[in-house]
Enzyme design. Sequence first.
Site, PDB file in Angstrom:
ATOM      1  CG  HIS A  13      68.724 -94.577 -31.002  1.00  0.00           C
ATOM      2  ND1 HIS A  13      69.315 -92.922 -31.208  1.00  0.00           N
ATOM      3  CD2 HIS A  13      70.205 -94.112 -30.459  1.00  0.00           C
ATOM      4  CE1 HIS A  13      70.430 -92.306 -29.925  1.00  0.00           C
ATOM      5  NE2 HIS A  13      71.157 -93.885 -30.528  1.00  0.00           N
ATOM      6  NE  ARG A  35      68.019 -94.630 -19.145  1.00  0.00           N
ATOM      7  CZ  ARG A  35      69.763 -94.924 -18.048  1.00  0.00           C
ATOM      8  NH1 ARG A  35      68.529 -95.855 -16.851  1.00  0.00           N
ATOM      9  NH2 ARG A  35      70.078 -96.313 -18.775  1.00  0.00           N
ATOM     10  CE  LYS A  82      71.736 -91.575 -20.203  1.00  0.00           C
ATOM     11  NZ  LYS A  82      72.720 -92.499 -20.978  1.00  0.00           N
ATOM     12  CG  HIS A 127      69.505 -99.074 -32.957  1.00  0.00           C
ATOM     13  ND1 HIS A 127      68.344 -99.110 -32.107  1.00  0.00           N
ATOM     14  CD2 HIS A 127      70.936 -98.642 -32.306  1.00  0.00           C
ATOM     15  CE1 HIS A 127      69.012 -99.045 -30.850  1.00  0.00           C
ATOM     16  NE2 HIS A 127      70.293 -98.494 -31.047  1.00  0.00           N
ATOM     17  CG  ASN A 176      65.728 -95.257 -27.614  1.00  0.00           C
ATOM     18  OD1 ASN A 176      67.287 -94.853 -27.450  1.00  0.00           O
ATOM     19  ND2 ASN A 176      65.392 -95.973 -26.181  1.00  0.00           N
ATOM     20  NE  ARG A 234      75.973-111.169  -3.177  1.00  0.00           N
ATOM     21  CZ  ARG A 234      76.712-111.274  -1.945  1.00  0.00           C
ATOM     22  NH1 ARG A 234      77.472-110.996  -1.074  1.00  0.00           N
ATOM     23  NH2 ARG A 234      76.760-113.300  -2.279  1.00  0.00           N
ATOM     24  CG  HIS A 245      75.949 -94.880 -32.250  1.00  0.00           C
ATOM     25  ND1 HIS A 245      74.962 -95.725 -32.332  1.00  0.00           N
ATOM     26  CD2 HIS A 245      75.798 -94.425 -30.994  1.00  0.00           C
ATOM     27  CE1 HIS A 245      73.269 -95.464 -31.486  1.00  0.00           C
ATOM     28  NE2 HIS A 245      73.928 -94.213 -30.943  1.00  0.00           N
ATOM     29  CE  LYS A 290      69.877 -98.143 -20.575  1.00  0.00           C
ATOM     30  NZ  LYS A 290      69.139 -98.542 -22.192  1.00  0.00           N
ATOM     31  CD  GLU A 322      73.395 -90.713 -28.833  1.00  0.00           C
ATOM     32  OE1 GLU A 322      72.172 -90.572 -28.716  1.00  0.00           O
ATOM     33  OE2 GLU A 322      74.091 -91.823 -29.996  1.00  0.00           O
ATOM     34  CD  GLU A 357      66.150 -98.604 -21.648  1.00  0.00           C
ATOM     35  OE1 GLU A 357      66.407 -99.642 -20.387  1.00  0.00           O
ATOM     36  OE2 GLU A 357      66.576 -97.815 -22.109  1.00  0.00           O
TER      37      GLU A 357
HETATM   38 ZN    ZN Z   1      73.129 -93.096 -29.324  1.00  0.00          ZN
END
Ligand code: ZN
Length: 367
Positions: free
Chosen positions: A254, A247, A233, A258, A251, A126, A271, A148, A190, A243
């Site tokens: 993005h 947040r 960040k 994507h 993106n 845990r 990416h 994340k 980024e 999020e």
């Molecule tokens: Zn990215």
Amino acid sequence: MKAEGKAEVPVSTTESTYKAVIGEQILADALSDFNDGRSWDKLFLIIDENVEKLHGDHVYSVLASHASEIHTQIIPAGEASKSTDLWKQCLDVLLENGARRNIPVVVVGGGVTGDLGGFVAATALRGMPLIHVPTTLLAMVDSSIGGKTGINHSAGKNLIGAFYQPGLVVADISFLETLPENEWINGLSEILKYAAIRDDSIFDDCSIFLEDEMKNADPEKLILLIRKCISIKADVVKQDEYESGLRAILNFGHTFAHALETECGYSRISHGQAVFLGMLAACKLSSLTGSDLKDQKLDPFRSLYTYAVDRNELAIKKLNRHMMADKKRTGPAIRFVLLESWQHPVLKEVEDEDLIREAWQVAFDEL
Ligand code: ZN
Ligand code: ADP
């Protein structure tokens, strides 16, 4: 010569505050500080296979000076490693070798190893202390910060995971000496994203990448640049750890990116390449929807990007369909992070396909 500069960024979360330290050849000191100079009886190491080949001797010797037993799991490079199989293998190494809740898991690698290793630390007993040692520029400025963690499922990427904060992040730029050029580009996109949404001075700082090959960037300046990005960040994540709102500005570029990655296949476009094109398209869409974006600040960096994808392979209809498939969508419109002006991101729903088409065209012009 080793960079003298060293920086520290506190990252606050609801649970705790941890440090991100940035510098050159700082791993040993960072570990000592973290444990108040004491050593551990054992440490667990989860390390990317390429990093292990290139930097394993160094990493093992540093860890060996901090613990008498090291138990290691090597992670094959590539997204396929974010799997339940490897997650289980890592757990086996931990649980069959006396894992306890005060023994850290040291995760050394890029985003793939970081996401997997973070999830292992989150789920074993845990939660075991997690030390992130990002070895790609992208992981240093982005994925190692923010908590994340996760792995993929056949139904999609990152569908199994947890928010789990590390106890320490060590961004040691000496790892970057061996980073391939295309991985530098991933990080750069980024970094430019942070410049666009938050801090104009980063555009100037990024000129260090234009003077010579990216890997020859001035180390002192690189450390300061990474620190700025981590601070941004950290600030965004502090305000929106789970999020639910802010947040989303991370993106920027993005949504377009994507769609490109899905359509082209992840191996044909990286990416970073997709995000750069996505940011160009997002800037155009911002202008088309009424924003006043004087001068294209991304222009000076265009020469660093080359693409294997040809524009004739891409159909806007298909790309838009990928964007429509976004699970967070509620109506017929597509949600984008756009810029009201530089450094002023806004969320906008855009329904007009002609505008989106025109925005895509700007990205296609690069191909
Ligand atoms: Zn990215
Ligand atoms: P990202 O951080 O971009 O998500 P990955 O975890 O997929 O990246 O790593 C990208 C590639 O770079 C992988 O092939 C990995 O083995 C390799 N890699 C990571 N760090 C280094 C490094 N410091 N030197 C050389 N190769 C590295």
